[in-house]
Design a protein around this motif. Sequence first.
Motif, mmCIF file in Angstrom:
data_model
loop_
_atom_site.group_PDB
_atom_site.id
_atom_site.type_symbol
_atom_site.label_atom_id
_atom_site.label_comp_id
_atom_site.label_asym_id
_atom_site.label_seq_id
_atom_site.Cartn_x
_atom_site.Cartn_y
_atom_site.Cartn_z
ATOM 1 N N ARG A 3 -90.997 -26.440 -1.219
ATOM 2 C CA ARG A 3 -91.011 -25.336 -2.063
ATOM 3 C C ARG A 3 -90.361 -25.596 -3.318
ATOM 4 O O ARG A 3 -89.090 -26.226 -3.220
ATOM 5 C CB ARG A 3 -90.640 -24.376 -1.288
ATOM 6 N N LEU A 4 -90.905 -25.337 -4.462
ATOM 7 C CA LEU A 4 -90.152 -25.561 -5.424
ATOM 8 C C LEU A 4 -88.824 -24.500 -5.762
ATOM 9 O O LEU A 4 -89.028 -23.482 -5.933
ATOM 10 C CB LEU A 4 -91.023 -25.753 -6.863
ATOM 11 N N SER A 5 -87.727 -25.273 -5.747
ATOM 12 C CA SER A 5 -86.448 -24.512 -6.429
ATOM 13 C C SER A 5 -85.382 -25.357 -6.822
ATOM 14 O O SER A 5 -85.527 -26.491 -6.561
ATOM 15 C CB SER A 5 -86.033 -23.941 -4.951
ATOM 16 N N GLU A 6 -84.207 -24.807 -7.284
ATOM 17 C CA GLU A 6 -83.296 -25.603 -7.616
ATOM 18 C C GLU A 6 -82.684 -26.296 -6.812
ATOM 19 O O GLU A 6 -82.496 -27.566 -6.705
ATOM 20 C CB GLU A 6 -81.997 -24.459 -8.351
ATOM 21 N N ALA A 73 -93.465 -13.282 -13.921
ATOM 22 C CA ALA A 73 -92.138 -13.065 -13.832
ATOM 23 C C ALA A 73 -91.710 -13.143 -12.361
ATOM 24 O O ALA A 73 -90.499 -13.854 -12.099
ATOM 25 C CB ALA A 73 -91.854 -11.650 -14.297
ATOM 26 N N GLU A 74 -92.640 -12.710 -11.523
ATOM 27 C CA GLU A 74 -92.178 -12.972 -9.879
ATOM 28 C C GLU A 74 -92.092 -14.177 -9.535
ATOM 29 O O GLU A 74 -91.167 -14.702 -8.779
ATOM 30 C CB GLU A 74 -93.276 -12.205 -9.273
ATOM 31 N N VAL A 75 -93.209 -15.107 -10.283
ATOM 32 C CA VAL A 75 -93.332 -16.579 -9.494
ATOM 33 C C VAL A 75 -92.194 -17.220 -10.066
ATOM 34 O O VAL A 75 -91.492 -18.170 -9.545
ATOM 35 C CB VAL A 75 -94.671 -17.175 -10.116
ATOM 36 N N LEU A 76 -91.775 -17.048 -11.549
ATOM 37 C CA LEU A 76 -90.767 -17.833 -11.934
ATOM 38 C C LEU A 76 -89.247 -17.458 -11.395
ATOM 39 O O LEU A 76 -88.494 -18.289 -11.140
ATOM 40 C CB LEU A 76 -90.481 -17.331 -13.452
ATOM 41 N N ARG A 77 -89.058 -16.195 -11.044
ATOM 42 C CA ARG A 77 -87.787 -15.804 -10.415
ATOM 43 C C ARG A 77 -87.917 -16.298 -8.855
ATOM 44 O O ARG A 77 -86.793 -16.948 -8.769
ATOM 45 C CB ARG A 77 -87.967 -14.324 -10.355
ATOM 46 N N GLU A 78 -88.970 -16.662 -8.190
ATOM 47 C CA GLU A 78 -88.880 -16.904 -6.830
ATOM 48 C C GLU A 78 -88.446 -18.412 -6.984
ATOM 49 O O GLU A 78 -88.077 -18.999 -5.850
ATOM 50 C CB GLU A 78 -90.282 -16.739 -6.260
ATOM 51 N N GLN A 79 -88.975 -19.220 -7.946
ATOM 52 C CA GLN A 79 -88.581 -20.668 -8.204
ATOM 53 C C GLN A 79 -87.538 -21.035 -9.153
ATOM 54 O O GLN A 79 -87.580 -22.089 -9.645
ATOM 55 C CB GLN A 79 -90.080 -21.366 -8.703
ATOM 56 N N ASP A 80 -86.502 -19.996 -8.996
ATOM 57 C CA ASP A 80 -85.490 -20.473 -10.027
ATOM 58 C C ASP A 80 -85.933 -20.795 -11.455
ATOM 59 O O ASP A 80 -85.170 -21.609 -12.085
ATOM 60 C CB ASP A 80 -84.419 -21.527 -9.259
ATOM 61 N N TYR A 81 -87.004 -20.077 -11.789
ATOM 62 C CA TYR A 81 -87.529 -20.448 -13.228
ATOM 63 C C TYR A 81 -87.901 -21.570 -13.487
ATOM 64 O O TYR A 81 -88.276 -22.223 -14.626
ATOM 65 C CB TYR A 81 -86.416 -19.953 -14.264
ATOM 66 N N ARG A 231 -96.273 -22.090 -7.096
ATOM 67 C CA ARG A 231 -97.059 -21.016 -7.012
ATOM 68 C C ARG A 231 -97.840 -20.846 -8.391
ATOM 69 O O ARG A 231 -99.097 -20.269 -8.588
ATOM 70 C CB ARG A 231 -96.481 -19.725 -6.873
ATOM 71 N N TRP A 232 -97.451 -21.334 -9.631
ATOM 72 C CA TRP A 232 -98.146 -21.541 -10.801
ATOM 73 C C TRP A 232 -97.702 -22.790 -11.541
ATOM 74 O O TRP A 232 -97.050 -22.752 -12.565
ATOM 75 C CB TRP A 232 -97.441 -20.361 -11.522
ATOM 76 N N PRO A 233 -98.285 -23.874 -11.179
ATOM 77 C CA PRO A 233 -98.164 -24.982 -12.028
ATOM 78 C C PRO A 233 -99.030 -24.877 -13.419
ATOM 79 O O PRO A 233 -99.933 -24.127 -13.675
ATOM 80 C CB PRO A 233 -98.505 -26.133 -11.383
ATOM 81 N N VAL A 234 -98.746 -25.779 -14.306
ATOM 82 C CA VAL A 234 -99.399 -25.834 -15.519
ATOM 83 C C VAL A 234 -100.170 -27.281 -15.410
ATOM 84 O O VAL A 234 -99.477 -28.298 -15.477
ATOM 85 C CB VAL A 234 -98.349 -26.042 -16.603
ATOM 86 N N VAL A 235 -101.415 -27.369 -15.901
ATOM 87 C CA VAL A 235 -102.251 -28.586 -16.214
ATOM 88 C C VAL A 235 -102.378 -28.793 -17.574
ATOM 89 O O VAL A 235 -102.871 -27.803 -18.171
ATOM 90 C CB VAL A 235 -103.515 -28.581 -15.379
#
Length: 467
Positions: A3-6, A73-81, A231-235
């Motif tokens: 999982r993506l996180s700090e 906002a939810e996705v970024l917060r859960e992934q430590d931005y 949960r929300w990558p960028v291509v």
Amino acid sequence: MTRLSEGNLPAIAALGVEVPVYERRALLPRILHVGVGGFHRAHMAVYTDETAAAGDTWGIRGAGLLEADTRMAEVLREQDYLYTVVERDSNGSRPRVVGSIVDHALVAGDETTFSRLVADPHLAILSLTITEGGYSLATRNDTIESVVSALEARRRAGSRPLTVLSCDNLPANGDVARRAITTVAARRSGELTEWLEAECTFPNSMVDRITPQTKDTDREWLRDQVGIDDRWPVVCEPFRQWVLEDRFAAGRPVWEEVGVLFTDRVHDWELYKLRLLNASHSCMAYLTALAGIVYVDEAIAVPAVRGYLEQFLQAEAIPTLAAIPGHPPDEYAATVLARFENTGVRDQIARLCIDGTAKFPSFVIPTVEAQLAGDGPVVCAALALAGWSRYLATVPDDVRAADPHGERAAALAVEALDEPLRFLELDEVFTAPVRASAHFRDAFAEASRRLASDGPLGAMEKILAPK
């Protein structure tokens, strides 16, 4: 799967993925960005991530003014931005984790909190990606109203000067932002208007990177092939460009060290992009949508589409441009077509069809006006605009791409099925010289007839046929 996180960055680095190695807690959110979406995260945030990796201490705080920003906002917060950028071309995909966004505030309906963030004396840049139509004052614009209220709070707090930086894809975007903001401010108080003129700058910029909407298959690829749960990558494509005026009221990151071009010729670069890249997008969008083509790389592989775009670029668009020394427009046009060939990014035709009412006046109409002034060719542009009209009239509402200001365009398009020239009454797109030109009216009427009789690909082929 990680999982993506700090805390998981070391494990992600062990997968062979580039991750931030700088101390993210040392970054100061001196940039407040309104409208954190795919493009911002593939563009400004990437440049800022690279300056941070080089030792700079500028960070970004996102601000969501719309209810639609809730999920981001939810996705970024859960992934430590943190989030993953996946650069794709015909040779494969290359993921990297970006860490320059250090906070995100959902302030939809919360003007007090947003005003407090803008009034923060440490804030130096208020940046915006609110779409081309986001600066319109034809009706009440809640986003601009909120920005003005926040700027008034900053003025009252006695905070230092501020740069308002539009990163939207429209000509003279800084001037457009300044006009929208100062127009609303003038309705409130003369003191605010004077403060804006004295203490705020609005640099123009040209931004460029093709960034399709993230799909579930992108998330699945990242999980299954790389081992990252984001949960929300960028291509996006590998190509990127940012050309900026160096007019910043309170400092900026050292973006020039990571490829940003600072120049006083932003306008000329804008015209390259608007009349070559963006106009090509709009020229192909509705015609290829009518032809049932889904992806840009599939469209450019069709000989009629490629030939049509080549003719538009060489005969209609390039002759209207002033060449930038060392950067001839023919070379820029060649890179445009090469970027369209990218089979990795899978840019969707449907994305190109969004917001036509706002795009055509910037992307295509200026080329038409310039050609009409010299009695030059307009057949390709006329076909693009006739294709838009037919798309609006024949594609069902639930399938048609969104266009927040397109209600009147759609209504006129239906009437134009029987009387093609009715569509030219759309004066928010067709300027008076274009509407009055017999040359353009004939070209538009003929393009409409060809679309009806030969279909979009057949109409393109007719244009390319030897005379």
